[in-house]
Design a protein around this motif. Structure first.
Motif: not given
Lengths: 608, 608
Positions: A138, A142, A148-149, A151, A178, B308, B570
């Protein structure tokens, strides 16, 4: 000299002593030849677009209208090229098998699939760079692509550490809204599968998602047929208990897995490369494959569990695809109008039409849509399986040996079979032709009653008309019975009543319709004239009709390759006014009227 | 007269002729009594907060420091109430079984679980309102509560039509981040489960999500122990193949299901009411339960698949909870510092401390955190299973019959067992006491070598000290061997080396530490003086130490009931500087130094 056959895009060599029909056959294109190429039946109609050809024959002048003659229409068996020539073969002049080729034509959409692929070249972990595998991925995405963000799919995650190390940290990553959904060797194709899940047939298309190209396609019978021919009997079966509901889901899942495996092996790839699937189907089919309860769907007021677009992991349905693969179900319109109708509307752009368009997807259930400048009306009507060859004494599905076209001249029955082999039964389009011809010749009346005729005899089910007798080479007699005609009347009645109710809702009459789009495999094979003759289609000029093949399948493919179109599809249910026939007070009256064949039929030239 | 026992919040009746120790016992509170209540051992220390009591005895003046005496500290066996009285029982004066009660004290957080519940009273479908069940629900939730763009869990969807009709359209709906995850009878409790998944033990807490109240809790041995005692041997087992990796996951899943069923039946509810689960555990435990590959985690540079925060459907893990239930895994910090450490940091608020705080979660792996005003440093060290009673000749886990406290006076061994029954072995805190006492008495030296002594004999593993001989009522001899002491030295060496390396990273020394938080079941049971004596804990004044029980479990519970705290959790990994001991060049030197027992021990009063 050179011959171009459109819309197939096939070019071949010809000469002035070979008819265009024969040249076409040599090029692998089979044009209808009911009379055997003698210029008697008019079934081989083509249009010369460009280039010199032999003069009109007497046969052509008899069988073609002046309008057709002036527009370059010819009979393929009568015309010889005199130089390089370009011809157009209308869909109705092609045999059924040939028509399937037409379906593979890609429609024009911008390729923008929901799963997008990104190449990544990751730094290897070291004692001083101990980021987790996912963070390594990730961070790169990015930094390199500004994503971004992100999963990651849980099933995919299980294979990430092993994959990354086997691929030596160079990989192509599939990302869907995403979420990281695939990880594969650099540049390996990203595959998708579009499925039209019909009550009777399942059609599937394997698609290269990045190019939007169809790699392979195939159709099979829906195996749920063993548990009920129509949606109502399948609802009844599923309601017997959890075991039965599970069976109905499992047989379809198993078939889809097998179908996908077959398509992939034809295309030299693997089902695990399939990263996105779209399944369009009617509301009941969607409930059954997902094992949603159907009790409330089978009883008034016929409530669906959920009509929204739905994304389910392939894994949750036991489908064998890539670990992160989603199955997308486009939205349903109502309890009996499913996402297949949404897909059809999308593929034919009915929703964007400016004039009055009638859309029909003829099958075991026939979905009918009516687009007016103000609104889209839609209904679904139970036309039954007669058009699939079921419930018909000598009926069969459209396969080699099925009579697909019929012409009766006096006491001579001319017919054409799929594959050109000896006849073994009648498929839907053949049945339609027979009924239209019998009606035209007065052998049956408006009520479907069969009159005396040398070819009519009394069989075990009452009167029957002998189409193929026991002659040399034909061990099997093929007949059409009074009861068969009754089945067609029921189907016709259901469809016509549906059309009439939509017209009434919209405050329109038949002649207000500008265009009729006929979708579905069966709809593509039928002779439009025959269908008009017995009243399945509205009585409109031939140029109003457009036979578009499996539009639901095509729509599923469009939703698969274009995210913009997928978003459009999500909005279609809100644009449609659903008319429920079962609760409509006029339906049964319309239905019983529409079972009669039409009084004053206008016979088209090639049926005269 | 009335006696209030804090922090337990228990009130009972007493009188001036019954000692506070005896009154406590009558109230169900077991205070330590190594010497049998004769005022000889000092293990029953309490603090009188308020109310009149009998005068100090000679025993108290001997065993308590002037400081303690002036602060109201007494020995429970020596003091009699003279009126209503309020006393505080320090954790270390309670027996192990009693301490578990302390853990059930709720910490103060605002209850704001990620699953929120909404009551709904839906209009029934009619022929004129044929919205699908889901649309009916989401329309209502939007109209009544302003909730937009809701989706629904696929497994839950399967039950929606049946549920809504059974509940007659009145229901309580659980929503988690825009997703409908549960549907239940109006007002039925919403349950959550917090799990501390340790290498050796699994602790679980059943929580009422709306009230934040713990309904039941229980702990079991991690069944993976049968396949390897520590994380390294379990990684090795999982790497044997897919079958082995599956076994390690399945045994834990099965245990969690059983544990949840047990907790629910104790609380008169059902596992299907569990709507949210939080599992905290070390990085390897998380990989194993999720069946993530571990090969890369077992070899330098020790890379985790993913650190994560992760939400996985219970269904995907075959956990028996509500169909829409998610399992939330808080983030890991690094390859060997997992979410249990994050949970511990959250529960103890170490991250918000203004001074220098050392946090330790002592277990098979001991996680150590050092908070300085600038930074949080963390490491994990393999302290082994000796504290759980494993690898110790007569070791056992903390259960009835385990010696939990030991005092050696001359040639007399005083001990206390859990449950007060005949001794059958030694649990961790007992082992620690023995080693500290043997060292204090010079029976073992700094290197752990055992000297001649009447109670030392030669056994099959070399010298051994006889704690419990074969006397009347004791069929079993209990000894501590030279090898047992070696195990404790290894554990102590690993922990001390970890502390020293963190201090060095932060540029601090032991005396800079303001506070030491000792978490974990074992850490709560140990005698801090014994642990200081052998060098497991830094040599600091007693008031610096805070034994907080299962802080990882407490943190999991906090993450379960508070969304704000979940968000804080988190962010914790980003606030922590992970120090990898295995790749740290100073670790093995520190470790070999730290295996020696400390030279100049300061003996606390009640060990003199």
């Amino acid at each position: 000299m050179q011959i171009d056959f459109e819309p197939l895009g096939i070019r071949s060599q010809g000469n002035s002593s070979t008819s265009l029909q024969e040249s076409a056959r040599q090029a692998g294109i089979v044009i209808n030849a009911l009379c055997g190429g003698l210029g008697k039946c008019g079934s081989c109609k083509i249009q010369v677009l460009d280039g010199p050809a032999s003069a009109h024959t007497e046969a052509e002048q008899t069988l073609l209208t002046p309008d057709e003659l002036s527009n370059g229409y010819r009979l393929a068996c009568q015309v010889y090229p005199l130089g390089d020539i370009k011809i157009h073969i209308p869909v109705e002049s092609l045999t059924a098998t040939q028509r399937i080729q037409l379906e593979s034509q890609e429609s024009v959409v911008t390729i923008d699939p929901i799963v997008r692929n990104y190449d990544a070249f990751l730094p290897m972990p070291t004692l001083h760079d101990t980021r987790s595998d996912v963070t390594r991925l990730t961070d790169y995405l990015e930094e390199r692509y500004g994503l971004e963000n992100l999963s990651i799919d849980f099933e995919l995650l299980k294979s990430v550490p092993t994959c990354l190390r086997e691929l030596d940290w160079a990989t192509t990553i599939g990302i869907r809204e995403g979420e990281i959904v695939s990880l594969k060797p650099l540049g390996k194709p990203s595959l998708g599968l579009a499925v039209d899940l019909g009550t009777t047939k399942i059609a599937a298309y394997l698609v290269d998602l990045r190019e939007g190209r169809t790699l392979a396609s195939s159709g099979i019978t829906n195996p749920q047929i063993a548990y009920g021919e129509d949606v109502i009997s399948r609802i009844a079966y599923a309601m017997k208990g959890a075991k039965e509901a599970t069976i109905l889901s499992e047989v379809v899942i198993t078939s889809l897995n097998e179908l996908a495996h077959r398509l992939c092996s034809q295309s030299d790839c693997n089902v695990h490369q399939i990263e996105e699937v779209v399944i369009a189907g009617n509301t009941v089919m969607r409930h059954l494959i997902l094992m949603l309860p159907v009790a409330q769907l089978g009883l008034a007021p016929y409530i669906s569990a959920d009509n929204n677009p739905l994304d389910v992991k392939a894994k949750a349905l036991n489908l064998d695809f890539s670990p992160g693969c989603y199955i997308h179900f486009p939205p349903n319109i109502g309890g009996f109008i499913g996402s297949d109708c949404v897909a059809m509307i999308l593929a034919t752009s009915i929703n964007q039409a400016k004039n009055v368009v009638l859309g029909m997807d003829i099958g075991t259930n026939t979905e009918i849509t009516l687009k007016t400048p103000q609104q889209i009306y839609a209904c679904s009507t139970a036309s039954g399986p007669a058009f699939e060859g079921a419930h018909i004494r000598n009926g069969m599905r459209a396969a080699d040996g099925a009579i697909e076209k019929v012409r009766i001249v006096g006491s001579v029955v001319e017919y054409q079979t799929i594959g050109g082999v000896a006849p073994i039964g009648l498929c839907g389009s053949g049945i339609l032709d027979v009924v239209a011809q019998l009606f035209r010749l007065g052998i049956i009346n408006e009520a479907g009653t069969m009159k005396d005729n040398p070819l009519v005899r009394r069989g075990k089910d009452g009167p029957e008309f002998v189409l193929v007798g026991k002659s040399a080479g034909n061990n099997k007699e093929i007949v059409i019975t009074r009861r068969d005609i009754g089945e067609i009347q029921l189907a016709k009645g259901a469809i016509q009543a549906g059309i009439n109710i939509l017209l009434a809702e919209a405050g329109l009459k038949e002649t207000d319709i500008d265009q009729v789009i006929i979708a579905g495999a069966f709809g593509s094979y039928i002779n439009v004239d025959s269908a008009i003759a017995i009243g399945i289609l509205p009585r409109l000029p031939p140029q109003c009709f457009n036979q578009v093949g499996n539009a639901a399948g095509m729509g599923a493919k469009i939703i698969l390759v274009s995210n913009e179109k997928r978003e459009q599809a999500k909005k279609i249910p809100n644009q449609v006014h659903y008319v429920d026939l079962i609760t409509n007070s006029n339906f049964f009256q319309e239905f019983s009227k529409a079972m009669f064949l039409p009084k004053d039929i206008t016979v088209s030239p090639n049926q005269r």
